[in-house]
Motif scaffolding. Structure first.
Motif, short mmCIF file in Angstrom:
data_model
loop_
_atom_site.label_atom_id
_atom_site.label_comp_id
_atom_site.label_asym_id
_atom_site.label_seq_id
_atom_site.Cartn_x
_atom_site.Cartn_y
_atom_site.Cartn_z
N SER A 82 35.89 36.38 51.44
CA SER A 82 37.19 35.72 51.37
C SER A 82 38.28 36.76 51.51
N ARG A 83 39.51 36.29 51.75
CA ARG A 83 40.64 37.19 51.95
C ARG A 83 40.82 38.12 50.75
N GLN B 81 38.67 38.95 48.24
CA GLN B 81 37.58 39.92 48.07
C GLN B 81 37.71 41.04 49.09
N GLU C 46 35.45 40.22 57.29
CA GLU C 46 35.36 38.77 57.46
C GLU C 46 34.36 38.41 58.55
#
Lengths: 331, 335, 364
Positions: free
Chosen positions: B124-125, B127, B118
């Motif tokens: 994103s969370r 992915q 991140e």
């Protein structure tokens, strides 16, 4: 059997673990040592090797009476030790002494070297204070330290020197058996060699018997006459040193030996490692049957399911003792 | 063209005992896809050297006195903290000795791993989770999806070190700095981790700086070796040359004092007399002089320069900081 | 076996004469103990060192109070209102000292006699002013500090003697013994001591004559007993925690495998190693005890007039604070004395913590 100096039979040490309420008993049992037997002869060195958590240190502590044995026996010259209280133990303390792993933790930081070395003599009421002090200086000389430094404190010495002080303390009562719990693993390579040489020299000089516990196989090979390999609280193989290193029988011993990195790039590159799968199982929930079965690369060679159903016994196989269902004549 | 070039790096620590130079005038290079073993005993400065490359020397008490660390045309020591942070974990990654203390005990494995993604990749969370699972699979962790939701204390030592490696490799770094990655592990687990590291290196071409005290690990893993003593680089050579023909008396002593697994138990182990010097009160000349069996008068006057060694049989350039060693190789004979 | 042992001794290289000679040389190689090292570092810490000197001075003044040419802390000089401070340069001393005290101990009486012999009836002027009854504030502060010192001493002795032993034994023995011992501490902890003090003192007041004449129990004894009963509890907990973490240290195992007795392990190995924390903790306890004494005396539950304590001085001062006129010296000087002492104790505690911290060892 009565010939051997220190004889350990079916030694067990179980630790109760898990939640313990004010009154209730816990039910989980950690089998740190689960039936270990061996004999140590006068002037011999028995190496005890294994990975962390295999129970080798617990064996040492139980022999020394630092932990109360859950079962089995430890006899010194035919005298049973495990059932003794502190006072009963006293006369045997002078004959079995221990060297600890961490030279920084094993010496009381508030004591001078003199009081560290005279303490064993004081506890056992040997000599007058002046004689004890002279004796302590002689001990420093024996382990290769300057006896003039007797009034110093442990923090004024380097790691290797402190380990020498620890050895001197163990020698103070002129023991016959030294239990060495990883005596060199906390030291740097160049210092490690000094301490090993000292231990070898002392062994000859005072005809000491060593129970030498280590995870470094090369060190064990250098110093031991007999080697026992432990896995999950049990001895899986015990053999004369050269036999064990040159013709290991148990699949775990073989994997262990092949895993040791060699300080030789050519040999290291040609070598084929036996890579074990996974981790050592928890001694809280050991697998059924042979403790090694889950990771054993040879388990398919054994007739169906024996490894799971039946724990192998430590049986003679040539000059070795091996605990494996695999037919030793397979090769 | 070297991937990483360290020139004349010196790091000083101002302690209560006095100031000491933990790393003293150290230079080395690291090529792409290469493994460099940095060997030395405790206090030799090998770990500090590694920390300095990452810009992680604690300041105070640490002070980078001088030196340059060139990576991708930039001197890392001159970069502002923000740019360094962007590099760390991205192009430069590090794994530590103790996998227990280097993982946050309060975060699940997924949180620890996805943080890197991140921060550096802006994923994103969801992915990130997918990538994390793939990364765990890559380092040989069975059932990666389940492991993602576990916490560090539920993993064994070997597993934790695998998680650390997975974390370090998430962003496909060009350089992996490994500080005693297997010291806290058992031999059989160490073998697994070393195998994993060399396998990953082969697949991804990551360059590794392997800091260790274990000569066996170096022999198996590295292409070149640099030996440190009391903050100085005393010898560097290709692994084959160093183990076959060690030039510096310290390297010779170090190699000789390793007990041999293959037998030969007769006689004493070779041991270097004395103990490593106190860095606060280093001897005036060569730091190894008080322990050296081949010491000369000249050794005590000033620290010897690190010079190229004229070794005709060498597999690569060699440097040694010992005039005796040079003399020995000039005349063709080994000491 | 015995032969073998003596034979071993024989080939230990150095002869007895040689050893004697080395022993005399060894005196030159004295090591520096951790205590010496800590002491050296404490001296290097200027703040802590000044505070320590201040406390030493303060303690000796308190101890030698009867010998000093101070006015009597109780001799009355009835007047309408408190007299403001007189600067020493305008009036240094005056005559008219009368040795009026409460019942003093033998040593104190001897010191008073010595004072009279040296200074006769000369006494210092009211440098810090007097209170409404004409009693000298400086003298009352100095005499009051003796109470604080005694209380601190009582608490410190209890903490050291009971707290350390109790805590170390509980921690080392562990298991059920530890459990039982610490539950006792918990029970004692849960008693609200203020109420116990009030209760006991009511009883003492009720049966004053009987108790005092027959058993020698008066308010002061009760007061010290209560302080003794409270102030070892926390120390026991602190020490137990430290011992628990030391109990499995290798040097303790080393002593056990030598056959050392429990007493030896606790008092030779464990206690000296927790002592540094004990000392630091003591320097934090003592201010709390002094405050507790002042608080009880303020409530009228502690020291009784005519004796003086800092708590009583505070009562006197606060009674004299009124809207018409503020007799500031009645409040400011006792408060300053107490504040300075507590601050010095805290600074010394801080300095000791740094000096005894093994991580900072060797700092000069």
């Amino acid at each position: 059997m009565s010939e051997s100096l220190l004889s350990v039979r079916e030694l067990k040490k179980h630790f109760p673990t898990g939640r313990r309420s004010f009154l209730g008993r816990s039910h989980d049992v950690l089998r740190a040592v689960d039936g270990v037997s061996f004999d140590l002869e006068r002037g011999q060195c028995l190496g005890l090797v294994g990975e962390s958590g295999c129970g080798k240190t617990t064996v040492a502590r139980t022999i020394m009476g630092l932990e109360k044995a859950s079962g089995g026996s430890v006899t010194l010259d035919g005298h049973e030790l495990t059932s003794l209280g502190r006072r009963g133990w006293l006369p045997y303390r002078t004959r079995v002494q221990m060297i600890f792993q961490d030279p920084y933790a094993s010496l009381d930081p508030r004591q001078t070297v003199a009081s560290i070395l005279t303490e064993p003599l004081a506890i056992h009421g040997r000599g007058k204070p002046k004689q004890r002090k002279l004796r302590a200086m002689a001990l420093l000389d024996v382990v290769g330290l300057n006896p003039r430094h007797i009034n110093r404190y442990p923090h004024e010495f380097s790691g290797g020197q402190r380990q020498r002080i620890g050895i001197a303390r163990a020698l103070a009562l002129e023991p016959e058996v030294l239990v060495c719990d990883e005596p060199v693993s906390a030291l740097d390579v160049s210092i490690q060699a000094q301490i090993i040489n000292l231990l070898v020299e002392l062994k000859e000089r005072f005809s000491l018997a060593y129970l030498f516990i280590a995870h470094d196989l090369a060190v064990v090979r250098h110093i031991s006459d007999t080697v026992a390999v432990m896995y999950l609280g049990r001895v899986v193989e015990m053999a004369p040193c050269d036999t064990l290193f040159e013709a290991p029988q148990h699949p775990y011993t073989r994997a262990l030996l092949s895993a040791v990195p060699l300080a030789d790039p050519l040999a290291e590159r040609q070598r084929r490692r036996i890579l074990l799968e996974g981790d050592v199982p928890s001694p809280l929930h050991p697998p059924p049957g042979c403790a090694f079965q889950g990771r054993c690369p040879d388990r398919d060679a054994v007739p169906a399911g024996r490894c799971v159903s039946e724990a192998p016994l430590l049986l003679a196989c040539g000059s070795s003792l091996v605990a494996c269902h695999l037919d030793p004549s397979r090769e | 063209m070297a991937l990483l070039e360290v020139r004349n790096l010196s790091v000083r620590f101002d302690t209560h005992h006095g100031s000491l130079r933990a790393v003293d005038d150290v230079s080395f290079t690291l090529d792409e896809g290469e493994t460099l073993g940095l060997v030395g005993e405790s206090g030799s400065g090998k770990s500090v050297c590694n920390l300095a490359l990452m810009g992680l020397v604690p300041r105070p008490p640490g002070v980078i006195e001088s030196g340059e660390v060139w990576f991708e045309g930039r001197d890392l020591l001159q970069l502002p903290e923000s740019e360094l942070r962007a590099l760390r974990g991205n192009s430069l990654a590090m794994i530590f000795q103790d996998p227990m203390t280097s993982l946050n005990p309060l975060l699940s494995v997924e949180r620890q791993l996805s943080e890197v993604l991140e921060v550096h990749r802006g994923l994103s969370r969801r992915q990130a989770r997918k990538q994390c699972a793939a990364a765990l699979d890559d380092v040989g962790i069975p059932e990666p999806e389940r492991r993602l939701d576990e916490f560090p204390h539920e993993l064994s030592g070997g597993m934790r070190q695998r998680v650390m490696i997975a974390m370090a490799l998430l962003c496909d770094p060009q350089i992996l700095l490994a500080d005693e990655p297997t010291t806290a592990l058992d031999v059989t687990i160490q073998a697994q981790i070393l195998e994993l590291l060399s396998d990953l290196q082969e697949r991804r071409g990551t360059a590794i700086v392997l800091v260790t005290h274990d000569l066996g690990v170096v022999a198996g893993m590295s292409d070149r070796v640099a030996v440190m003593y009391a903050g100085r680089l005393v010898e560097s050579a290709s692994t084959l040359d160093l183990f076959a023909r060690p030039a510096h008396p310290y390297t010779q002593g170090l190699l000789a004092s390793v007990p041999d697994l293959g037998g030969n138990r007769e006689g004493d182990l070779f041991s270097i007399p004395g103990s490593p010097p106190d860095l606060v009160e280093l001897p005036a000349g060569c730091a190894f002089a008080p322990r050296c069996g081949q010491v000369e008068e000249a050794c005590r006057s000033g620290p010897p320069d690190s010079l190229d060694l004229n070794d005709t049989a060498a597999h690569g350039p060699r440097r040694v900081a010992c005039p005796r060693a040079h003399a020995g190789f000039e005349t063709g004979g080994l000491l | 076996m015995a032969d073998q042992a003596t034979k071993k001794m024989g080939d230990w290289g150095l002869g007895a004469g040689e050893l004697e000679r080395i022993l005399s040389e060894a005196a030159k190689h004295k090591g520096e103990s951790l205590w010496q090292d800590a002491w050296r570092r404490l001296k290097a810490n200027r703040t802590a060192w000044c505070s320590l000197c201040f406390l030493a001075l303060f303690t000796s003044v308190a101890f030698l109070a009867p010998l000093l040419p101070l006015p009597s802390p109780v001799s009355l000089d009835l007047q309408i209102e408190p007299q403001p401070p007189v600067a020493p340069w305008s009036q240094f001393g005056r005559g008219g000292f009368s040795p009026e005290y409460w019942e003093l101990s033998g040593l104190d009486q001897a010191m008073v006699r010595g004072r009279v012999a040296i200074f006769d009836d000369w006494q210092t002027a009211a440098w810090l002013g007097t209170d409404a009854k004409g009693r000298d504030i400086l003298s009352r502060i100095v005499w009051g500090s003796r109470t604080s010192m005694l209380v601190a001493l009582a608490a410190a002795l209890c903490s050291l003697a009971i707290g350390v032993t109790y805590g170390a034994l509980a921690g080392y023995l562990g298991g059920a013994v530890d459990n039982l011992m610490m539950r006792i501490v918990d029970v004692l902890y849960s008693i609200p001591f203020i109420f116990v003090v009030i209760f006991l003192i009511t009883i003492v007041n009720e049966y004053r004559t009987e108790l005092e004449d027959h058993y020698g129990i008066n308010r002061e004894v009760i007061f010290y007993l209560v302080i003794g009963a409270i102030y070892w509890l926390t120390m026991a907990r602190v020490v137990r925690g430290q011992v628990l973490s030391l109990r499995h240290a290798e040097f303790i195992d080393a002593a056990r495998q030598l056959g050392a007795s429990t007493a030896r392990i606790v008092f030779v190995h464990l206690v000296p190693n927790v002592l540094s924390i004990v000392i630091v903790y003591l320097t934090l306890t003592i201010p709390a005890v002094m405050l507790f004494e002042a608080f009880l005396s303020f409530l009228g539950l502690g020291i009784e007039p005519p004796k003086v304590s800092w708590g009583l001085l505070a009562v006197d001062g606060s009674e004299m604070v009124n809207p018409v006129r503020i007799y500031w010296w009645l409040v400011v000087f006792p408060a300053a004395a107490m504040g300075a002492t507590l601050l010095a104790l805290n600074l010394v505690g801080d300095g000791l913590r740094d000096a005894l911290d093994p991580k900072l060892r060797g700092q000069s």
